[in-house]
Design a protein around this motif. Structure first.
Motif, short mmCIF file in Angstrom:
data_model
loop_
_atom_site.label_atom_id
_atom_site.label_comp_id
_atom_site.label_asym_id
_atom_site.label_seq_id
_atom_site.Cartn_x
_atom_site.Cartn_y
_atom_site.Cartn_z
N ARG A 26 -11.15 -29.09 -54.38
CA ARG A 26 -11.85 -28.94 -53.10
C ARG A 26 -10.96 -28.22 -52.08
O ARG A 26 -11.44 -27.42 -51.28
CB ARG A 26 -12.26 -30.31 -52.57
N GLY A 29 -11.04 -24.63 -52.87
CA GLY A 29 -12.33 -24.11 -52.42
C GLY A 29 -12.35 -23.88 -50.91
O GLY A 29 -12.88 -22.88 -50.44
N LYS A 62 -9.61 -30.02 -42.70
CA LYS A 62 -10.23 -30.23 -44.01
C LYS A 62 -9.20 -30.71 -45.04
O LYS A 62 -9.44 -31.67 -45.78
CB LYS A 62 -10.88 -28.92 -44.48
N LEU A 66 -9.12 -34.27 -47.00
CA LEU A 66 -9.11 -34.32 -48.47
C LEU A 66 -7.91 -35.11 -48.99
O LEU A 66 -8.01 -35.80 -49.99
CB LEU A 66 -9.11 -32.91 -49.06
#
Length: 99
Positions: A26, A29, A62, A66
């Motif tokens: 992730r 990404g 982000k 995560l």
């Protein structure tokens, strides 16, 4: 705290390992999601400092989410809003970058 093996066919692979691998994917990404439009905007001469700052903040937030990291800030009351400051990291880990 002991971890449980997820699959007897894959000894040593735990739920935490799979979760960590998924979080890493992730994160990659997220980096790609922010990098591609930034490269395109730079090529088209449409990249501003404000856009770069917004995207960097989004990516940092982000990655921290995560990683399930807790960030604590101390001493903001000692900063003078009318002055500029430069904060530097010694890069003890890869987490220094999104912070």
């Amino acid at each position: 705290m002991p971890t449980e093996t997820v699959n007897e066919q894959e000894p040593g692979v735990t739920a935490a390992t799979k979760s960590s691998a998924l979080a890493s994917l992730r994160a990659v990404g997220a980096v790609l999601a922010i990098s591609w439009p930034t490269i395109v905007d730079a090529k088209r001469n449409r990249l501003t400092p404000k856009i770069v700052d917004e995207r960097a903040k989004w990516l940092g937030d982000k990655i921290i989410r995560l990683a399930r990291a807790k960030v604590e800030v101390e001493g903001l009351d000692q900063l003078d809003p009318s002055r500029s400051y430069l904060f530097m990291s010694n890069h003890e880990s890869l987490m220094d970058i999104p912070l």
